[in-house]
Design a protein around this motif. Structure first.
Motif, PDB file in Angstrom:
ATOM      1  N   GLU A  32       0.756  -1.214   0.118  1.00 19.26           N
ATOM      2  CA  GLU A  32      -0.042  -0.157  -0.016  1.00 19.26           C
ATOM      3  C   GLU A  32       0.783   1.352  -0.042  1.00 19.26           C
ATOM      4  N   ASN A  33       1.710   1.226   0.769  1.00 16.00           N
ATOM      5  CA  ASN A  33       2.918   2.338   0.715  1.00 16.00           C
ATOM      6  C   ASN A  33       3.562   2.527  -0.713  1.00 16.00           C
ATOM      7  N   ALA A  34       3.942   1.579  -1.394  1.00 13.79           N
ATOM      8  CA  ALA A  34       4.415   1.523  -2.653  1.00 13.79           C
ATOM      9  C   ALA A  34       3.389   2.188  -3.663  1.00 13.79           C
ATOM     10  N   THR A  57       9.795  -3.636  -3.480  1.00  9.42           N
ATOM     11  CA  THR A  57      10.446  -2.879  -4.168  1.00  9.42           C
ATOM     12  C   THR A  57       9.628  -1.815  -5.114  1.00  9.42           C
ATOM     13  N   ASP A  58       9.696  -0.709  -5.116  1.00 10.54           N
ATOM     14  CA  ASP A  58       8.931   0.343  -5.934  1.00 10.54           C
ATOM     15  C   ASP A  58       9.676   1.258  -6.647  1.00 10.54           C
ATOM     16  N   ASP A  59       9.184   1.796  -7.508  1.00  8.29           N
ATOM     17  CA  ASP A  59       9.713   2.879  -8.681  1.00  8.29           C
ATOM     18  C   ASP A  59       9.031   4.204  -8.100  1.00  8.29           C
ATOM     19  N   ALA A  76       3.754   9.309  12.196  1.00  8.67           N
ATOM     20  CA  ALA A  76       4.306  10.414  11.176  1.00  8.67           C
ATOM     21  C   ALA A  76       3.893  10.026   9.626  1.00  8.67           C
ATOM     22  N   THR A  77       3.167  10.843   9.147  1.00 11.17           N
ATOM     23  CA  THR A  77       2.735  10.606   7.711  1.00 11.17           C
ATOM     24  C   THR A  77       2.721  11.663   6.850  1.00 11.17           C
ATOM     25  N   SER A  78       2.870  11.456   5.371  1.00 11.21           N
ATOM     26  CA  SER A  78       2.729  12.425   4.619  1.00 11.21           C
ATOM     27  C   SER A  78       1.482  12.535   3.948  1.00 11.21           C
ATOM     28  N   LYS A  79       0.435  11.851   4.478  1.00 15.48           N
ATOM     29  CA  LYS A  79      -0.563  11.726   3.732  1.00 15.48           C
ATOM     30  C   LYS A  79      -1.842  12.365   3.961  1.00 15.48           C
ATOM     31  N   LEU A  80      -1.837  13.112   5.197  1.00 13.87           N
ATOM     32  CA  LEU A  80      -2.676  13.840   5.590  1.00 13.87           C
ATOM     33  C   LEU A  80      -2.582  15.446   5.655  1.00 13.87           C
ATOM     34  N   GLY A  92      -3.000   4.567   2.905  1.00 14.46           N
ATOM     35  CA  GLY A  92      -2.452   4.766   4.379  1.00 14.46           C
ATOM     36  C   GLY A  92      -2.950   6.162   4.704  1.00 14.46           C
ATOM     37  N   PHE A  93      -2.960   6.196   6.104  1.00 16.15           N
ATOM     38  CA  PHE A  93      -3.108   7.543   6.443  1.00 16.15           C
ATOM     39  C   PHE A  93      -2.774   7.700   8.030  1.00 16.15           C
ATOM     40  N   ARG A  94      -2.589   6.460   8.821  1.00 15.21           N
ATOM     41  CA  ARG A  94      -2.442   6.296  10.105  1.00 15.21           C
ATOM     42  C   ARG A  94      -1.009   6.879  10.526  1.00 15.21           C
ATOM     43  N   GLY A  95      -0.093   6.352   9.695  1.00 18.31           N
ATOM     44  CA  GLY A  95       1.377   6.741   9.827  1.00 18.31           C
ATOM     45  C   GLY A  95       1.776   6.071  11.033  1.00 18.31           C
ATOM     46  N   GLU A  96       1.430   4.615  11.238  1.00 15.71           N
ATOM     47  CA  GLU A  96       1.959   3.752  12.077  1.00 15.71           C
ATOM     48  C   GLU A  96       2.500   2.403  11.394  1.00 15.71           C
ATOM     49  N   ALA A  97       2.167   2.238  10.262  1.00 15.49           N
ATOM     50  CA  ALA A  97       2.746   0.826   9.709  1.00 15.49           C
ATOM     51  C   ALA A  97       4.060   0.523   9.846  1.00 15.49           C
ATOM     52  N   LEU A  98       5.023   1.487   9.370  1.00 19.20           N
ATOM     53  CA  LEU A  98       6.327   1.056   9.347  1.00 19.20           C
ATOM     54  C   LEU A  98       6.842   0.961  10.737  1.00 19.20           C
ATOM     55  N   PRO A  99       6.757   2.017  11.753  1.00 19.34           N
ATOM     56  CA  PRO A  99       7.159   1.494  13.044  1.00 19.34           C
ATOM     57  C   PRO A  99       6.664   0.547  13.652  1.00 19.34           C
ATOM     58  N   ALA A 299      -6.318  -2.326  10.377  1.00 21.36           N
ATOM     59  CA  ALA A 299      -5.678  -2.746   9.308  1.00 21.36           C
ATOM     60  C   ALA A 299      -6.422  -1.979   8.077  1.00 21.36           C
ATOM     61  N   LYS A 300      -7.292  -1.130   8.288  1.00 14.22           N
ATOM     62  CA  LYS A 300      -8.060  -0.676   7.193  1.00 14.22           C
ATOM     63  C   LYS A 300      -8.759  -1.490   6.214  1.00 14.22           C
ATOM     64  N   THR A 301      -9.150  -2.533   6.514  1.00 13.76           N
ATOM     65  CA  THR A 301      -9.975  -3.676   5.790  1.00 13.76           C
ATOM     66  C   THR A 301     -11.382  -3.524   5.740  1.00 13.76           C
TER      67      THR A 301
HETATM   68  N1  LIG Z   1       7.474   2.845  -0.304  1.00 14.81           N
HETATM   69  C1  LIG Z   1       7.524   4.161   0.012  1.00 14.81           C
HETATM   70  N2  LIG Z   1       7.909   5.385  -0.997  1.00 14.81           N
HETATM   71  C2  LIG Z   1       7.689   6.462  -0.512  1.00 14.81           C
HETATM   72  N3  LIG Z   1       7.367   7.037   0.839  1.00 14.81           N
HETATM   73  C3  LIG Z   1       7.148   6.056   1.509  1.00 14.81           C
HETATM   74  C4  LIG Z   1       6.985   4.581   1.333  1.00 14.81           C
HETATM   75  N4  LIG Z   1       6.749   3.866   2.423  1.00 14.81           N
HETATM   76  C5  LIG Z   1       6.520   4.870   3.331  1.00 14.81           C
HETATM   77  N5  LIG Z   1       6.529   6.056   2.732  1.00 14.81           N
HETATM   78  C6  LIG Z   1       6.647   7.395   3.687  1.00 14.81           C
HETATM   79  O1  LIG Z   1       6.623   6.936   5.212  1.00 14.81           O
HETATM   80  C7  LIG Z   1       5.472   7.326   5.930  1.00 14.81           C
HETATM   81  C8  LIG Z   1       5.058   6.278   6.980  1.00 14.81           C
HETATM   82  O2  LIG Z   1       4.506   5.226   6.287  1.00 14.81           O
HETATM   83  P1  LIG Z   1       3.670   4.516   7.207  1.00 14.81           P
HETATM   84  O3  LIG Z   1       3.113   3.389   6.160  1.00 14.81           O
HETATM   85  O4  LIG Z   1       4.051   3.974   8.641  1.00 14.81           O
HETATM   86  O5  LIG Z   1       2.388   5.303   7.346  1.00 14.81           O
HETATM   87  P2  LIG Z   1       1.127   5.503   6.469  1.00 14.81           P
HETATM   88  O6  LIG Z   1       1.368   5.041   5.106  1.00 14.81           O
HETATM   89  O7  LIG Z   1       1.380   7.294   6.454  1.00 14.81           O
HETATM   90  O8  LIG Z   1      -0.067   5.366   7.226  1.00 14.81           O
HETATM   91  P3  LIG Z   1      -0.705   3.894   7.627  1.00 14.81           P
HETATM   92  O9  LIG Z   1       0.057   3.566   8.964  1.00 14.81           O
HETATM   93  O10 LIG Z   1      -1.998   4.104   7.445  1.00 14.81           O
HETATM   94  O11 LIG Z   1      -0.079   3.009   6.611  1.00 14.81           O
HETATM   95  C9  LIG Z   1       4.414   7.581   4.795  1.00 14.81           C
HETATM   96  O12 LIG Z   1       3.391   8.518   4.972  1.00 14.81           O
HETATM   97  C10 LIG Z   1       5.067   7.980   3.732  1.00 14.81           C
HETATM   98  O13 LIG Z   1       5.390   9.341   3.410  1.00 14.81           O
END
Ligand SMILES: Nc1ncnc2c1ncn2[C@@H]1O[C@H](COP(=O)(O)OP(=O)(O)OP(=O)(O)O)[C@@H](O)[C@H]1O
Ligand SMILES: [Mg+2]
Length: 596
Positions: A32-34, A57-59, A76-80, A92-99, A299-301
């Motif tokens: 989803e991030n990709a 891997t994404d482009d 922390a998110t760039s999406k809102l 995405g929008f919750r800023g919590e998946a990666l951490p 999980a946004k499903t």
């Molecule tokens: N593949 C990617 N390419 C570019 N930016 C990314 C990528 N993955 C994550 N990011 C950046 O990292 C931020 C945090 O990602 P993360 O998945 O944790 O949260 P999110 O996508 O904003 O919300 P959610 O928790 O709902 O997924 C994103 O808002 C985005 O800016």
């Protein structure tokens, strides 16, 4: 007891409990991030069902080094950008998946924005392990290794790598179906298991990712109501599955597993499928952002609709309308597998082949090949064997000239079970019992919707002996059964008196009918009316109606059945979702004879 703020690492792990349930859920977040990053191509590699490695891997747009640090921080998110969560259009929008993922695995984040150098950051189970320059093309690569290795409580719940892989594949399929413009590929343990090119149309993508036969056995859906748009495909009821996993549902491009939507699909097929069978659908629902809340599930499903009944109605009527328009259509052509079963006589000499089908013709048996026509130990020549169970009628009716009779003109009956008919464009075979069962159901439904189901009085009322509880159950339903044309009375503690049976059944086996009905009632929830169960009740009744398998039909009866099928909606499948008829097109017949 003192209250304290939890350390960030622990908070992330708690969040991971909701967001990262298994490898497939981590994978879903990464893909989803990709997608959100505007990728045109997404490459996924898995090892050990995703428990050993998930790599995406994404482009897409990539991240600068300082953004990468932020991305791994919670909330922390760039999406809102405007804090407008109601108007979110990204996945995405919750800023919590990666951490969250980084708190329960070893996560390597590598990223590069165009016209800059790449950077890498490694976090191992919540601890930053290092960062530095990285060489990669513009875009992002995330590696998640040894998920849950340090969380035994979670690891315990993982299923076999095979099962985890299956869930990962499902995630990729669903996201790939949502975005036909993006190219996806998936590799598991070094083997390429999915690959679709970018720039496809929605129907092309659905076809590429589902059962090949779906395209031929489905109807297109296209409906708009009050700003809601429903598109996609839905299988003919005959094309069904034993599990609901083949239902792909999307809301505004987001794959969802939503109870409301799944329930609406079930409702649309309610009288066309048995309870334990499921349609195959790919449905894309597009609604204005303010009509749906996507922030209801970690999980946004799942989603929540402002007007659930509008959505349900749209789906039920969209599917119903498309299926009704197909009328009696069934699976039109036998599948290749079914065609392959129309084998020609073996041309090999059975003695040479050692074919187990000809055990008597083995080495040195001395029996010539044509002995295969008689049974072992049966020394009579084949022509004394009883004739096959078939009935042929002289072909005095000219072949149908027009397409007026899509099911053609009856030519005979085989095994007292199948009607063989000649249609303008091929040979039609009808399962007489399945077809009749369906017609009975449809007649009963029509009766219930109108003046009631007509009943047919028995010349002599019949007494049926049953167990006492069975009689009690029937007695409790007397008024409802009467509405269905079945008139009964209690006749002492252990018997029922039957005065009339439902007209649509024709002549019926009354004892069998009543015994089966009593059994069925035992399985019903007493709060449900029989009308709500009409498909089952009618199926039970039809089983004891006149056109059973094994009954010899006259040509007139066969033709009457064909004509009624043509005029009856949904007669193409029986109440259990199997086809009631198949057609062998002229082209198929030619193929069988090697003429093509
Ligand atoms: N593949 C990617 N390419 C570019 N930016 C990314 C990528 N993955 C994550 N990011 C950046 O990292 C931020 C945090 O990602 P993360 O998945 O944790 O949260 P999110 O996508 O904003 O919300 P959610 O928790 O709902 O997924 C994103 O808002 C985005 O800016
Ligand atoms: Mg995300």
């Amino acid at each position: 007891m003192s209250i304290r703020r939890l350390p960030e690492q622990l908070v992330n792990r708690i969040a991971a409990g909701e967001v990262v349930e298994r490898p497939a859920s981590a994978l879903k977040e990464l893909v989803e991030n990709a997608i959100d990053a505007g990728a045109a191509r997404i490459v996924v590699r898995l090892e050990g069902g995703g428990t050993d490695l998930i790599e995406v891997t994404d482009d897409g747009c990539g991240m600068a080094p300082e953004e990468m640090a932020l991305a791994l921080e919670r909330h922390a998110t760039s999406k809102l950008p405007n804090d407008a969560i109601e108007a979110v259009t990204t996945l995405g929008f919750r800023g919590e998946a990666l951490p969250s993922i980084a708190s329960v695995a070893r996560l390597t984040l590598e990223s590069r924005v165009r016209a800059a150098d790449g950077w890498s950051r490694v976090v191992d189970n919540g601890r930053l392990e290092g960062e530095g320059p990285a060489a990669l093309p513009p875009g992002t690569r995330v590696r998640v290794e040894r998920l849950f290795e340090k969380v035994p409580a979670r690891r315990k719940f993982l299923r076999t790598p095979r099962a985890e892989y299956g869930a990962c594949l499902d995630v990729v399929k669903r996201l790939a179906m949502a975005r036909p413009d993006i190219a996806f590929s998936l590799e598991h343990d070094g083997r390429r298991v999915l690959s679709v090119a970018g720039g496809e149309t929605q129907p092309e993508r659905v076809a590429a990712l589902t059962d090949k036969a779906l395209a031929e056995n489905s109807v297109g859906i296209d409906l708009e109501r009050e700003g809601l748009v429903l598109g996609g495909v839905a299988s003919l009821p005959t094309f069904n599955r034993g599990i609901a996993d083949h239902q792909y549902l999307f809301v505004n491009g987001r794959p969802v597993k939503d109870r409301l939507l799944a329930g609406a699909v079930r409702g649309a097929y309610a009288e066309l499928l048995a309870r334990d069978r499921h349609a195959v659908v790919a449905l894309f629902l597009d609604v204005p952002v303010e009509a749906v809340d996507v922030n209801v599930h970690p999980a946004k499903t799942e989603v929540r609709f402002r007007d659930p009944s509008l959505v349900r109605g749209l789906i039920v009527s969209g599917l119903r309308r498309a299926l009704d328009a197909e009328g009696f259509r069934s699976v039109q052509r036998p599948s290749d597998a079914a065609l392959a079963m129309w084998t020609a006589e073996p041309t090999r000499h059975p003695r040479e082949s050692g074919d187990p089908a000809y055990p008597w013709a083995g080495e040195g048996s001395g029996i010539p090949a044509f002995a295969g026509m008689t049974r072992v130990g049966d020394r009579r020549p084949a022509f004394f064997a009883p004739p096959p169970q078939a009935r042929a009628e002289p072909a005095y009716t000219p072949p149908p000239e027009t397409a007026h009779f899509p099911l053609g003109v009856a030519r005979g009956q085989v095994a007292k079970t199948y009607i063989v008919a000649e249609a303008e464009d091929g040979l039609v075979i009808v399962d007489q019992h399945a077809a009749h069962e369906r017609l009975v159901l449809e007649r009963m439904r029509a009766g219930l919707a109108g003046k009631g189901v007509p009943s047919q009085a028995l010349l002599l009322p019949e007494v049926i002996e049953l167990e006492e509880p069975a009689c009690d159950r029937l007695e409790a339903r007397l008024p409802e059964l009467a509405e269905l044309g079945l008139e009964l009375e209690r006749f002492g503690p252990k018997a029922m008196l039957v005065r009339s049976v439902p007209g649509p059944l024709g002549q019926s086996d009354v004892a069998g009918l009543i015994t089966d009905l009593a059994d069925e009632l035992a399985a019903y929830d007493e709060a449900l009316s029989l009308k709500e169960r009409i498909d089952h009740v009618a199926a039970t009744m039809a089983c004891h109606g006149s056109v059973r398998a094994g009954r010899i039909l006259s040509v007139a009866e066969m033709n009457a059945l064909l004509r009624e099928m043509e005029a009856t909606p949904h007669s193409g499948q029986c109440n259990h979702g199997r086809p009631t008829w198949v057609k062998l097109a002229h082209g198929d017949i030619e193929k069988l004879f090697g003429r093509r």
